[in-house]
Design a protein around this motif. Structure first.
Motif, PDB file in Angstrom:
ATOM      1  N   VAL A 124      28.742  15.184  60.362  1.00 56.14           N
ATOM      2  CA  VAL A 124      29.927  15.434  59.548  1.00 56.14           C
ATOM      3  C   VAL A 124      30.798  16.479  60.236  1.00 56.14           C
ATOM      4  O   VAL A 124      30.363  17.608  60.462  1.00 56.14           O
ATOM      5  N   GLY A 125      32.040  16.095  60.545  1.00 60.34           N
ATOM      6  CA  GLY A 125      32.984  17.022  61.161  1.00 60.34           C
ATOM      7  C   GLY A 125      33.472  18.059  60.160  1.00 60.34           C
ATOM      8  O   GLY A 125      33.444  17.845  58.945  1.00 60.34           O
ATOM      9  N   LYS A 126      33.923  19.168  60.665  1.00 59.33           N
ATOM     10  CA  LYS A 126      34.391  20.283  59.812  1.00 59.33           C
ATOM     11  C   LYS A 126      35.584  19.873  58.943  1.00 59.33           C
ATOM     12  O   LYS A 126      35.656  20.244  57.784  1.00 59.33           O
ATOM     13  N   GLU A 127      36.518  19.110  59.510  1.00 53.24           N
ATOM     14  CA  GLU A 127      37.699  18.698  58.742  1.00 53.24           C
ATOM     15  C   GLU A 127      37.293  17.821  57.551  1.00 53.24           C
ATOM     16  O   GLU A 127      37.780  18.017  56.431  1.00 53.24           O
ATOM     17  N   GLU A 160      34.269  17.707  56.116  1.00 47.82           N
ATOM     18  CA  GLU A 160      33.497  18.531  55.180  1.00 47.82           C
ATOM     19  C   GLU A 160      34.433  19.373  54.315  1.00 47.82           C
ATOM     20  O   GLU A 160      34.245  19.485  53.101  1.00 47.82           O
ATOM     21  N   LYS A 161      35.456  19.952  54.909  1.00 48.11           N
ATOM     22  CA  LYS A 161      36.427  20.770  54.170  1.00 48.11           C
ATOM     23  C   LYS A 161      37.202  19.914  53.159  1.00 48.11           C
ATOM     24  O   LYS A 161      37.405  20.322  52.017  1.00 48.11           O
ATOM     25  N   ALA A 165      29.239  10.928  54.852  1.00 46.60           N
ATOM     26  CA  ALA A 165      29.322  12.395  54.924  1.00 46.60           C
ATOM     27  C   ALA A 165      28.783  13.028  53.643  1.00 46.60           C
ATOM     28  O   ALA A 165      28.034  14.008  53.704  1.00 46.60           O
ATOM     29  N   LEU A 202      25.649  15.543  53.335  1.00 48.31           N
ATOM     30  CA  LEU A 202      25.835  16.882  52.765  1.00 48.31           C
ATOM     31  C   LEU A 202      25.109  17.070  51.432  1.00 48.31           C
ATOM     32  O   LEU A 202      25.136  18.152  50.862  1.00 48.31           O
TER      33      LEU A 202
END
Length: 144
Positions: free
Chosen positions: A89-92, A94-95, A128, A132
């Protein structure tokens, strides 16, 4: 609804009434008592009605929804899921998921919104969420 309730979906809508135009399209699109999530959403779009209205008609006709576009149900094996929790999962992403959450969950509609905003496939968002440990709730068709 639980598996033991299969075939009694209409019980979720004791005062529900079938819309014959929507029902006709459902019956046209269903195969072996099942209609895909994508087909149900197309019917809602064509009738300019909320997806829940189509979902209610599917329930009242005692049909099943399959092939959830988020990969959550209707896929037969692996508890009927098509999601992959091992997806990085990329940060963008996830945010964006975090911002769209309501409490500790994200709604189906909000997950679709994240996918659209980030130009991702819906299944990428649900992968994702699975990775998470975030539950997706409030199916737009009312399946969960």
């Amino acid at each position: 609804m639980a598996h033991e309730d299969a075939g009694h979906y209409g019980a979720k809508h004791p005062d529900g009434k079938i819309d014959t135009a929507i029902a006709d399209e459902i019956l046209e699109k269903e195969k072996d008592g099942r209609i895909t999530c994508a087909a149900a959403h197309m019917i809602a779009k064509r009738h300019a009605c909320p997806p829940k209205m189509v979902g209610m008609n599917i329930d009242l006709l005692e049909k099943r929804i399959c092939k959830c576009q988020l990969g959550l149900y209707g896929y037969g094996s692996k508890k009927g899921k098509a999601v992959d929790a091992s997806t990085p999962v990329g940060k963008e992403l996830e945010k964006a998921i975090g911002a769209a959450m309501d409490g500790d969950r994200i709604s189906c509609e909000a997950a679709w919104g994240v996918a659209k905003r980030l130009n991702l496939a819906k299944i990428e968002v649900s992968n994702a969420c699975e990775a998470l440990g975030i539950k997706i709730c409030n199916c737009q068709l009312g399946a969960f």
